[in-house]
Scaffold this motif. Structure first.
Motif, PDB file in Angstrom:
ATOM      1  N   ASP A 142      -1.709  -2.204   8.467  1.00 26.99           N
ATOM      2  CA  ASP A 142      -1.941  -1.190   9.049  1.00 26.99           C
ATOM      3  C   ASP A 142      -0.569  -0.840   9.839  1.00 26.99           C
ATOM      4  OD1 ASP A 142      -4.825   0.093   8.548  1.00 26.99           O
ATOM      5  OD2 ASP A 142      -5.251  -2.129   9.372  1.00 26.99           O
ATOM      6  N   SER A 144       1.364   2.091  12.256  1.00 27.56           N
ATOM      7  CA  SER A 144       1.425   3.427  12.984  1.00 27.56           C
ATOM      8  C   SER A 144       2.835   3.741  13.633  1.00 27.56           C
ATOM      9  CB  SER A 144       0.147   3.422  13.971  1.00 27.56           C
ATOM     10  OG  SER A 144       0.654   2.554  14.906  1.00 27.56           O
ATOM     11  N   LEU A 153       2.245   9.041  12.565  1.00 28.85           N
ATOM     12  CA  LEU A 153       1.875   8.630  11.120  1.00 28.85           C
ATOM     13  C   LEU A 153       1.041   7.417  11.286  1.00 28.85           C
ATOM     14  CD1 LEU A 153       3.291   6.027   9.601  1.00 28.85           C
ATOM     15  CD2 LEU A 153       5.066   7.328   9.618  1.00 28.85           C
ATOM     16  N   LYS A 154       0.009   7.363  10.502  1.00 32.82           N
ATOM     17  CA  LYS A 154      -0.707   6.071  10.039  1.00 32.82           C
ATOM     18  C   LYS A 154      -0.606   6.009   8.626  1.00 32.82           C
ATOM     19  CE  LYS A 154      -3.547   6.489  14.133  1.00 32.82           C
ATOM     20  NZ  LYS A 154      -4.965   6.679  14.740  1.00 32.82           N
ATOM     21  N   LEU A 155      -0.587   4.574   8.404  1.00 26.48           N
ATOM     22  CA  LEU A 155      -0.384   4.075   7.086  1.00 26.48           C
ATOM     23  C   LEU A 155      -1.122   2.761   7.023  1.00 26.48           C
ATOM     24  CD1 LEU A 155       0.971   4.659   4.197  1.00 26.48           C
ATOM     25  CD2 LEU A 155       2.710   3.299   4.807  1.00 26.48           C
ATOM     26  N   GLY A 157      -3.342  -0.106   4.128  1.00 20.87           N
ATOM     27  CA  GLY A 157      -3.609  -0.202   2.798  1.00 20.87           C
ATOM     28  C   GLY A 157      -3.377  -1.714   2.390  1.00 20.87           C
ATOM     29  N   ARG A 173      -0.608   0.206  -2.122  1.00 20.91           N
ATOM     30  CA  ARG A 173      -1.666   0.896  -2.305  1.00 20.91           C
ATOM     31  C   ARG A 173      -1.929   1.456  -0.866  1.00 20.91           C
ATOM     32  NH1 ARG A 173      -6.146   1.003  -6.810  1.00 20.91           N
ATOM     33  NH2 ARG A 173      -4.841   2.779  -7.477  1.00 20.91           N
ATOM     34  N   ALA A 174      -1.864   2.686  -0.262  1.00 25.23           N
ATOM     35  CA  ALA A 174      -2.269   2.890   0.924  1.00 25.23           C
ATOM     36  C   ALA A 174      -2.664   4.550   1.262  1.00 25.23           C
ATOM     37  CB  ALA A 174      -0.992   2.761   1.743  1.00 25.23           C
ATOM     38  N   THR A 175      -3.248   4.474   2.276  1.00 23.34           N
ATOM     39  CA  THR A 175      -3.791   5.947   2.823  1.00 23.34           C
ATOM     40  C   THR A 175      -2.799   6.232   3.869  1.00 23.34           C
ATOM     41  OG1 THR A 175      -5.999   5.417   2.148  1.00 23.34           O
ATOM     42  CG2 THR A 175      -5.745   7.344   3.744  1.00 23.34           C
ATOM     43  N   LEU A 176      -2.437   7.681   3.799  1.00 22.20           N
ATOM     44  CA  LEU A 176      -1.110   8.029   4.741  1.00 22.20           C
ATOM     45  C   LEU A 176      -1.876   9.159   5.507  1.00 22.20           C
ATOM     46  CD1 LEU A 176       1.697   8.283   5.907  1.00 22.20           C
ATOM     47  CD2 LEU A 176       2.207   9.672   4.130  1.00 22.20           C
ATOM     48  N   ASP A 177      -1.828   9.165   6.866  1.00 23.36           N
ATOM     49  CA  ASP A 177      -2.168  10.327   7.731  1.00 23.36           C
ATOM     50  C   ASP A 177      -1.164  10.689   8.490  1.00 23.36           C
ATOM     51  OD1 ASP A 177      -3.867  11.915   9.049  1.00 23.36           O
ATOM     52  OD2 ASP A 177      -4.595  10.337  10.481  1.00 23.36           O
ATOM     53  N   VAL A 178      -0.497  11.746   8.317  1.00 23.28           N
ATOM     54  CA  VAL A 178       0.707  12.331   9.331  1.00 23.28           C
ATOM     55  C   VAL A 178       0.196  13.514  10.114  1.00 23.28           C
ATOM     56  CG1 VAL A 178       2.717  13.160   8.936  1.00 23.28           C
ATOM     57  CG2 VAL A 178       2.195  11.665   7.277  1.00 23.28           C
TER      58      VAL A 178
END
Length: 183
Positions: A142, A144, A153-155, A157, A173-178
């Motif tokens: 994780d 940030s 941003l938060k990444l 995975g 593999r990851a989920t990105l929240d910007v």
């Protein structure tokens, strides 16, 4: 290294004011500098079997320099000795290194290029949490950070295993929240 302290009862080693050199092809400045570096180890295997088992590695308030050259190669690409070869010409083995928990707390990262193509990007409040880190296996993470221009941003995975030839090619593999990205 600055002051270095070890507590055999808690199994901890603390180093203050650390500096890790960069690849000389990129910079003479440190790749990472930090206020403190904490290593937690299992004491019994270390004392009785000389077996180093790292349970926790925490870097507090690091400054990290990320540099990319004109060929697209990053200064961290050779992490873990991946670019060296043995006498037989075979790629070196993946280091036998694992950490139960790896953390970066309240860091900053500067991203730049050689030659300079613009103003460097500076990321603040960088926090990274990795569980069961190993060069040879995948591991959850994780990340940030605060972005330039009041963004964040938060990444999260999984990543790994670390590429033997170029750490920048490590699969993940990851989920990105910007939020509030200012391109």
């Amino acid at each position: 290294l600055g002051h270095l302290g070890f507590s055999p009862f808690s199994g901890s080693l603390v180093a203050n004011d650390i500096s890790i050199a960069d690849d000389p092809a990129f910079s003479n400045s440190p790749f990472v500098g930090a206020k403190s570096f904490y290593i937690g180890v299992e004491v019994m295997p270390l004392v009785f079997h000389h077996d180093l088992r790292i349970t926790k590695l925490t870097i507090d308030s690091p400054t990290i320099q990320l540099i990319q050259n004109a060929k697209g190669v990053w200064n961290f690409s050779s992490l873990g000795g991946a670019s060296s070869s043995s006498k037989t010409g075979q790629p070196s083995a993946i280091p036998n290194f694992s950490v139960g928990e790896l953390a970066i707390k309240d860091g900053s990262a500067t991203e730049s290029s050689i030659p300079a193509t613009g103003k460097p990007f500076v990321y603040s409040k960088v926090n990274l949490q990795v569980k069961n880190f190993s060069f040879a296996n995948s591991f959850p993470f994780d990340l940030s950070a605060d972005l330039p221009g009041d963004g964040s941003l938060k990444l999260g995975g999984t990543a790994g295993p670390i590429s033997r030839t170029n750490a920048a090619d490590t699969p993940f593999r990851a989920t990105l929240d910007v939020k509030h990205l200012d391109p």
